[in-house]
Enzyme design. Structure first.
Site, PDB file in Angstrom:
ATOM      1  N   GLY A  12      37.961  50.536  29.916  1.00  0.00           N
ATOM      2  CA  GLY A  12      38.240  49.192  29.155  1.00  0.00           C
ATOM      3  C   GLY A  12      37.142  48.285  29.511  1.00  0.00           C
ATOM      4  O   GLY A  12      35.955  48.622  29.800  1.00  0.00           O
TER       5      GLY A  12
ATOM      6  N   CYS B 150      42.901  38.579  41.782  1.00  0.00           N
ATOM      7  CA  CYS B 150      42.643  39.292  43.148  1.00  0.00           C
ATOM      8  C   CYS B 150      41.486  40.242  43.190  1.00  0.00           C
ATOM      9  O   CYS B 150      40.624  40.049  43.659  1.00  0.00           O
ATOM     10  CB  CYS B 150      43.882  40.181  43.424  1.00  0.00           C
TER      11      CYS B 150
ATOM     12  N   GLY C 276      39.967  42.020  35.718  1.00  0.00           N
ATOM     13  CA  GLY C 276      40.087  40.670  35.991  1.00  0.00           C
ATOM     14  C   GLY C 276      41.370  40.392  36.842  1.00  0.00           C
ATOM     15  O   GLY C 276      41.635  41.026  37.566  1.00  0.00           O
TER      16      GLY C 276
ATOM     17  N   LYS D 136      44.281  45.161  53.167  1.00  0.00           N
ATOM     18  CA  LYS D 136      44.395  44.501  51.910  1.00  0.00           C
ATOM     19  C   LYS D 136      43.184  44.554  50.943  1.00  0.00           C
ATOM     20  O   LYS D 136      42.906  44.961  49.902  1.00  0.00           O
ATOM     21  CB  LYS D 136      44.767  43.319  51.932  1.00  0.00           C
TER      22      LYS D 136
ATOM     23  N   GLU E 171      49.957  41.319  51.007  1.00  0.00           N
ATOM     24  CA  GLU E 171      50.938  41.640  49.909  1.00  0.00           C
ATOM     25  C   GLU E 171      50.302  42.410  48.977  1.00  0.00           C
ATOM     26  O   GLU E 171      49.164  42.228  48.715  1.00  0.00           O
ATOM     27  CB  GLU E 171      51.465  40.225  49.164  1.00  0.00           C
TER      28      GLU E 171
ATOM     29  N   PHE F  19      44.656  54.001  37.417  1.00  0.00           N
ATOM     30  CA  PHE F  19      43.401  53.218  37.474  1.00  0.00           C
ATOM     31  C   PHE F  19      42.339  54.184  36.877  1.00  0.00           C
ATOM     32  O   PHE F  19      41.078  54.000  37.495  1.00  0.00           O
ATOM     33  CB  PHE F  19      43.367  52.820  38.980  1.00  0.00           C
TER      34      PHE F  19
ATOM     35  N   THR G   9      45.844  36.567  51.098  1.00  0.00           N
ATOM     36  CA  THR G   9      44.634  37.632  51.277  1.00  0.00           C
ATOM     37  C   THR G   9      43.546  37.189  52.029  1.00  0.00           C
ATOM     38  O   THR G   9      43.104  36.139  51.512  1.00  0.00           O
ATOM     39  CB  THR G   9      44.149  38.377  49.813  1.00  0.00           C
TER      40      THR G   9
ATOM     41  N   ARG H  63      43.737  34.052  34.898  1.00  0.00           N
ATOM     42  CA  ARG H  63      42.619  34.107  35.757  1.00  0.00           C
ATOM     43  C   ARG H  63      41.624  35.128  35.913  1.00  0.00           C
ATOM     44  O   ARG H  63      42.033  36.255  35.878  1.00  0.00           O
ATOM     45  CB  ARG H  63      43.044  33.765  37.397  1.00  0.00           C
TER      46      ARG H  63
HETATM   47  N1  LIG Z   1      48.841  37.086  42.402  1.00  0.00           N
HETATM   48  C1  LIG Z   1      48.801  38.292  43.020  1.00  0.00           C
HETATM   49  O1  LIG Z   1      48.907  39.181  42.314  1.00  0.00           O
HETATM   50  C2  LIG Z   1      48.583  38.546  44.650  1.00  0.00           C
HETATM   51  C3  LIG Z   1      49.098  39.540  44.722  1.00  0.00           C
HETATM   52  C4  LIG Z   1      48.584  40.125  46.315  1.00  0.00           C
HETATM   53  C5  LIG Z   1      48.197  39.013  47.130  1.00  0.00           C
HETATM   54  N2  LIG Z   1      47.908  37.769  46.319  1.00  0.00           N
HETATM   55  C6  LIG Z   1      47.333  36.864  47.368  1.00  0.00           C
HETATM   56  O2  LIG Z   1      48.325  35.930  47.735  1.00  0.00           O
HETATM   57  C7  LIG Z   1      47.631  34.302  47.776  1.00  0.00           C
HETATM   58  C8  LIG Z   1      48.577  33.610  46.977  1.00  0.00           C
HETATM   59  O3  LIG Z   1      48.225  33.960  45.692  1.00  0.00           O
HETATM   60  P1  LIG Z   1      48.954  33.547  44.311  1.00  0.00           P
HETATM   61  O4  LIG Z   1      48.460  34.288  43.161  1.00  0.00           O
HETATM   62  O5  LIG Z   1      50.337  33.451  44.570  1.00  0.00           O
HETATM   63  O6  LIG Z   1      48.346  32.130  44.068  1.00  0.00           O
HETATM   64  P2  LIG Z   1      48.974  30.722  43.277  1.00  0.00           P
HETATM   65  O7  LIG Z   1      47.752  29.849  43.078  1.00  0.00           O
HETATM   66  O8  LIG Z   1      49.842  31.283  42.291  1.00  0.00           O
HETATM   67  O9  LIG Z   1      50.056  30.019  44.484  1.00  0.00           O
HETATM   68  C9  LIG Z   1      49.525  29.233  45.430  1.00  0.00           C
HETATM   69  C10 LIG Z   1      50.497  28.031  45.554  1.00  0.00           C
HETATM   70  O10 LIG Z   1      50.154  27.322  46.753  1.00  0.00           O
HETATM   71  C11 LIG Z   1      50.340  26.245  46.511  1.00  0.00           C
HETATM   72  N3  LIG Z   1      49.613  25.175  47.542  1.00  0.00           N
HETATM   73  C12 LIG Z   1      48.156  24.976  47.752  1.00  0.00           C
HETATM   74  N4  LIG Z   1      48.242  24.261  48.944  1.00  0.00           N
HETATM   75  C13 LIG Z   1      49.401  24.074  49.642  1.00  0.00           C
HETATM   76  C14 LIG Z   1      49.808  23.596  50.588  1.00  0.00           C
HETATM   77  N5  LIG Z   1      48.937  22.637  51.365  1.00  0.00           N
HETATM   78  N6  LIG Z   1      50.925  23.227  50.927  1.00  0.00           N
HETATM   79  C15 LIG Z   1      51.881  23.942  50.061  1.00  0.00           C
HETATM   80  N7  LIG Z   1      51.565  24.742  48.982  1.00  0.00           N
HETATM   81  C16 LIG Z   1      50.064  24.806  48.788  1.00  0.00           C
HETATM   82  C17 LIG Z   1      49.652  25.822  45.261  1.00  0.00           C
HETATM   83  O11 LIG Z   1      50.143  24.472  44.744  1.00  0.00           O
HETATM   84  C18 LIG Z   1      50.201  27.199  44.331  1.00  0.00           C
HETATM   85  O12 LIG Z   1      51.594  26.782  44.035  1.00  0.00           O
HETATM   86  C19 LIG Z   1      46.172  34.689  47.674  1.00  0.00           C
HETATM   87  O13 LIG Z   1      45.539  34.811  48.809  1.00  0.00           O
HETATM   88  C20 LIG Z   1      46.101  36.006  46.752  1.00  0.00           C
HETATM   89  O14 LIG Z   1      44.824  36.504  47.018  1.00  0.00           O
HETATM   90  C21 LIG Z   1      48.069  37.593  45.196  1.00  0.00           C
END
Ligand SMILES: NC(=O)c1ccc[n+]([C@@H]2O[C@H](COP(=O)([O-])OP(=O)(O)OC[C@H]3O[C@@H](n4cnc5c(N)ncnc54)[C@H](O)[C@@H]3O)[C@@H](O)[C@H]2O)c1
Length: 436
Positions: free
Chosen positions: A254, A261, A258, A205, A149, A250, A121, A329
């Protein structure tokens, strides 16, 4: 197709596994060696319902592999997903250092035309920045596509395999065709792939998450008003949710939103607006209200114990920011635990999946229990922060026998106040009649 996914966290691992499931060859890359070693040895690193089965199957069938080496990971890949963290920087804006560093590293490694897909994002304009970084040292053609995503943790596999829609921001016909082929197996039921320009996709997004956070927050304010006016937020929810213009989802009141995102995305959109001299008033209010909402029940607990929580033991059910995930988180539970500890209370907590993650953050400042009733046993009151289904129908007799006081402070409105009244509990929830 040969696919590389850079960043193997919640989004990267789901993306990689699901695209392997549709027949592609996927290599997931991460800098975290422990994570990659664990995944290589066949152990999954996150709790996400249904993911383990697909993960094991695709690993076994050699469509899914893992590496810490970027060059090795992207070799032969036609598309490269960036699923890297974009945490809030000090000023609230999305910190792009991980995305841009990888973009710079990718440039000299590309050996043929590649589509680089931003799944993280990221603020409007990031596709251009990624493109500029890759260009610095690239010797081949490439396109940068924005493909935000929308998966929800807890139902991520279903969301990924059957998305309501896929949003793709690109101005390249070549990249558009590749994206159509890649997503074709996931949109067979007619759910659309919506093509647009990169900036609109990036903003889509943030707009989606900020809208949902606003909807939740609006309902929380209605709940707070219900308490003052003597109305019941559950009735109001049913009354408005049946209006198809509003919708049922939604709308549950509550202790605030949190997760990894909503908080960061609302903050980042407000900051993007501020940077263009636009005062996005609603978002500033949403953040303000949500912050207060998280610990709204603390004053009720304090009042119950005549203003003094020192030496009291509070049982906590639920630590994850929502059910069916181990993600903590920005979980409201953490803000509440910190507030309780600051008041001198002790905490005994239980969560079906998130305790290991909480241990990493809070260490032994609280007690971790093996079962929900271990937590309530000998405690002075119970607080509920996550609506795990297992908490919905407790054994009231066991609960009553264990708790020193029949007092429940419920941040997720799990129980019917009438039932709790009949059972003789003090029951404080959000936006409903308080049973004393
Ligand atoms: N978690 C969700 O529900 C969700 C949903 C939609 C979008 N997003 C977006 O997707 C993105 C990722 O979110 P996430 O929850 O998967 O994060 P996360 O922290 O779970 O995963 C990120 C991964 O990237 C790795 N990383 C960091 N630097 C790196 C590098 N240089 N090379 C390779 N790997 C590296 C970290 O070690 C980690 O495993 C964010 O921008 C988030 O906003 C998350």
């Amino acid at each position: 197709m040969n696919i590389a996914v850079i960043g193997t966290g919640y989004v990267g691992l789901v993306t990689g596994t699901c695209f392997a499931e549709t027949g592609n060859h996927v290599i997931c890359v991460d800098i975290d060696e422990n994570k990659i070693n664990k995944l290589k040895s066949g152990k999954i690193t996150i709790y996400e319902p249904g993911l383990d089965v697909l993960f094991e199957k695709n690993l076994r069938e050699n469509r899914l592999s893992f590496t810490t080496n970027l060059a090795e990971g992207i070799k032969g890949a036609q598309v490269i997903f960036l699923a890297l963290p974009t945490p809030p920087g000090e000023d609230g804006s999305a910190d792009l250092q991980y995305v841009l560093r990888v973009a710079e590293d990718l440039g000299p490694l590309l050996e043929h035309y590649t589509v680089i897909i931003d799944k993280s994002t990221v603020p409007v304009g990031t596709a251009d920045k990624v493109s500029a970084k890759v260009s610095m040292n690239a010797k081949v053609d490439f396109d940068v596509v924005s493909n935000p995503e929308f998966l929800r943790e807890g139902v991520a596999v279903d969301d990924f395999m059957k998305p309501d829609r896929v949003v793709v921001g690109t101005s390249s016909e070549r990249a558009q065709e590749i994206m159509e082929n890649l997503y074709a197996p996931l949109v067979r039921q007619g759910n659309p792939i919506i093509f647009m320009d990169e900036k609109s996709a990036e903003l889509t997004k943030y707009a989606a998450n900020s809208f949902l956070a606003t909807k939740i927050t609006f309902m929380n304010e209605i709940a707070n008003l219900c308490e003052l006016l003597g109305a019941d937020v559950d009735d109001v929810r049913r009354g408005i949710g049946t209006d198809s213009r509003i919708g049922k989802r939604f709308l549950f009141a509550g202790i605030g939103y949190g997760g990894s995102c909503f908080p960061k995305d609302v903050q980042a959109l407000a900051k993007s607006a501020q940077d263009t001299d636009y005062d996005f008033k609603i978002l500033n209010s949403v953040m303000d209200v949500n912050e207060g909402q998280k610990t709204r029940l603390i004053s009720s607990v304090k009042k119950y114990f005549n203003g003094d929580l020192s030496g009291k033991t509070i049982a906590i059910w639920g630590l994850a920011f929502k059910p069916y995930t181990d993600d903590i988180r920005e979980a409201p539970a953490l803000a509440n635990i910190r507030a309780l500890l600051a008041e001198g209370a002790k905490v005994k907590a239980y969560d079906p999946e998130a305790m290991e993650n909480v241990k990493l953050v809070l260490g032994d400042s609280i007690e971790y229990c093996d079962t929900a009733y271990d937590a309530t046993d000998g405690s002075d009151a119970l607080m509920i922060f996550t609506e795990w289904p297992v908490f919905r129908t407790p054994d009231w007799e066991v609960l009553e026998a264990g708790l020193k006081n029949k007092a429940i402070f419920d941040g997720r409105n799990l129980y019917n106040p009438k039932l709790l009244e009949k059972l003789g509990f003090t029951y404080i929830s959000i936006g409903r009649r308080q049973v004393k």
